[in-house]
Write a protein that holds these residues in place. Structure first.
Motif, short mmCIF file in Angstrom:
data_model
loop_
_atom_site.label_atom_id
_atom_site.label_comp_id
_atom_site.label_asym_id
_atom_site.label_seq_id
_atom_site.Cartn_x
_atom_site.Cartn_y
_atom_site.Cartn_z
N GLN A 1 -63.30 -45.23 38.12
CA GLN A 1 -64.16 -44.41 38.97
C GLN A 1 -63.65 -42.98 39.13
O GLN A 1 -63.88 -42.35 40.15
CB GLN A 1 -64.26 -45.07 40.37
CG GLN A 1 -64.79 -46.48 40.36
CD GLN A 1 -66.29 -46.54 40.15
OE1 GLN A 1 -66.96 -45.52 40.10
NE2 GLN A 1 -66.83 -47.73 40.00
N SER A 2 -62.96 -42.46 38.12
CA SER A 2 -62.28 -41.17 38.28
C SER A 2 -63.24 -40.02 38.60
O SER A 2 -63.03 -39.27 39.55
CB SER A 2 -61.44 -40.84 37.05
OG SER A 2 -62.25 -40.82 35.88
N SER A 3 -64.30 -39.87 37.81
CA SER A 3 -65.21 -38.75 38.05
C SER A 3 -66.02 -38.96 39.33
O SER A 3 -66.26 -38.02 40.09
CB SER A 3 -66.16 -38.55 36.86
OG SER A 3 -66.92 -39.72 36.62
N SER B 1 -73.02 -41.34 37.97
CA SER B 1 -71.69 -41.21 37.37
C SER B 1 -71.51 -42.24 36.27
O SER B 1 -72.31 -43.16 36.12
CB SER B 1 -70.59 -41.38 38.42
OG SER B 1 -70.53 -42.74 38.81
N HIS C 1 -63.09 -40.52 29.62
CA HIS C 1 -64.10 -39.59 30.09
C HIS C 1 -64.19 -38.37 29.17
O HIS C 1 -63.18 -37.84 28.69
CB HIS C 1 -63.76 -39.09 31.50
CG HIS C 1 -64.43 -39.86 32.59
ND1 HIS C 1 -64.11 -41.14 32.90
CD2 HIS C 1 -65.43 -39.51 33.46
CE1 HIS C 1 -64.84 -41.57 33.91
NE2 HIS C 1 -65.66 -40.59 34.27
N ALA D 1 -63.70 -38.29 42.22
CA ALA D 1 -63.45 -36.85 42.34
C ALA D 1 -64.62 -36.16 43.04
O ALA D 1 -64.42 -35.32 43.93
CB ALA D 1 -63.23 -36.24 40.96
N PHE E 1 -67.76 -36.07 33.22
CA PHE E 1 -67.27 -35.53 34.49
C PHE E 1 -68.31 -34.61 35.11
O PHE E 1 -68.54 -34.65 36.33
CB PHE E 1 -65.95 -34.78 34.26
CG PHE E 1 -64.88 -35.15 35.24
CD1 PHE E 1 -64.07 -36.26 35.03
CD2 PHE E 1 -64.70 -34.42 36.41
CE1 PHE E 1 -63.10 -36.61 35.95
CE2 PHE E 1 -63.74 -34.77 37.34
CZ PHE E 1 -62.93 -35.87 37.10
N THR F 1 -65.96 -46.30 33.39
CA THR F 1 -65.29 -45.61 32.30
C THR F 1 -63.92 -45.13 32.77
O THR F 1 -63.82 -44.40 33.75
CB THR F 1 -66.12 -44.40 31.82
OG1 THR F 1 -67.42 -44.85 31.41
CG2 THR F 1 -65.44 -43.68 30.67
N MET F 2 -62.87 -45.54 32.07
CA MET F 2 -61.53 -45.16 32.47
C MET F 2 -61.32 -43.66 32.30
O MET F 2 -61.97 -43.02 31.46
CB MET F 2 -60.49 -45.95 31.67
CG MET F 2 -60.63 -47.46 31.80
SD MET F 2 -60.52 -48.06 33.50
CE MET F 2 -58.74 -48.12 33.70
N LEU F 3 -60.39 -43.11 33.07
CA LEU F 3 -60.17 -41.66 33.09
C LEU F 3 -59.95 -41.10 31.69
O LEU F 3 -60.55 -40.08 31.31
CB LEU F 3 -58.98 -41.33 33.99
CG LEU F 3 -58.73 -39.85 34.30
CD1 LEU F 3 -58.08 -39.71 35.66
CD2 LEU F 3 -57.85 -39.19 33.25
#
Length: 253
Positions: A153-155, A95, A104, A158, A109, A99-101
């Motif tokens: 850690q958004s992706s 991943s 991305h 998810a 993603f 990286t901030m959302l």
């Protein structure tokens, strides 16, 4: 007799870091090991060490878990070599951590979703007929990033939360076949974390202070041993659970 004597365990990302620690823990208990990853040289070294150190048989297959055809080949080779499959450990994940959302891209993603969620789905689906025969087990890896909403850690989060949801459904659907499906959320010392520790010692010390046990987990002794338990007869009535192995930093109500 060892807990996993004669069993066959497939571990994705099993040549390094947490995955290799898990492989060593299973090998110590007598299991034959199948490891996958994207780098042949790392897999070859891991296989040689596992066989030399533990006297078990190990098979490596180079594969990208996000490639459906490659996953089919891994499972086929495992069963062709050993005749069965007792446990599947979905550990591998890539991943864009940090990286901030809003920064991305769709490609970023996709990287997390394909290497994590899709790979776990592909391996579970392909392994199911063989796990049904052995009344085996699945151990999927998620993360505190998803449980607690870690920045950058958004992706990754998810993908990991998708894995948790799918695991609970699989536990419900596959229980009648004697297959247990559980999730582990680790906080372990890895080569990448060792590098981070050396580069940012003050931040590392601050992080350690937030962990009640004041250390990161050992991939083999702390993570791998729990995986052995989840795959053993001792855990035959444990399914659909998420186990946080984070030294107390994952305390929840």
């Amino acid at each position: 007799m060892k807990k996993m004597e004669g069993k066959v365990v497939l571990i994705t990302g099993g040549a390094r870091g947490i995955g290799y620690g898990i492989a060593k823990a299973f090998a110590e208990e007598g299991a034959n090991i199948v490891i996958t990853g994207r780098t042949a040289s790392t897999l070859i070294e891991a296989r040689e060490n596992l066989e030399a150190d533990y006297g078990i048989e190990a098979l490596f297959v180079v594969a990208d878990g996000g490639d459906e055809t490659a996953v089919k080949n891994v499972v086929k080779q495992a069963v062709d070599r050993f005749g069965k499959l007792d446990c599947l450990v979905n550990n591998a994940q890539v991943s864009k951590s940090g990286t901030m959302l809003v920064d991305h891209t769709k490609e970023d993603f996709d990287l997390a979703i394909y290497s994590g969620l899709y790979a776990t789905f592909f391996y579970m689906r392909e392994a199911f007929p063989y796990l049904k025969e052995t009344k085996g087990s699945v151990i999927n890896f998620a993360s505190g990033a998803g449980l607690f909403g870690k920045l950058g850690q958004s992706s990754y989060a998810a993908a990991k939360e998708g894995i948790r949801g799918m695991s609970r459904v699989a536990a419900a659907e596959w229980g009648e076949f004697g297959i247990n499906v559980n999730v582990v959320c680790p906080l372990a010392m890895t080569p990448g974390l060792e590098k981070w520790k050396d580069e940012y010692p003050k931040l590392y010390d601050q992080t350690i202070q937030s962990i009640p046990l004041k250390r990161f987990a050992d991939p083999e002794k702390d993570i791998g041993r729990v995986c052995v338990f989840l795959a053993s007869d001792d855990a035959s009535y444990v399914t659909g659970e998420t186990i946080t192995l984070q030294g107390g930093s994952g305390l929840r109500p």
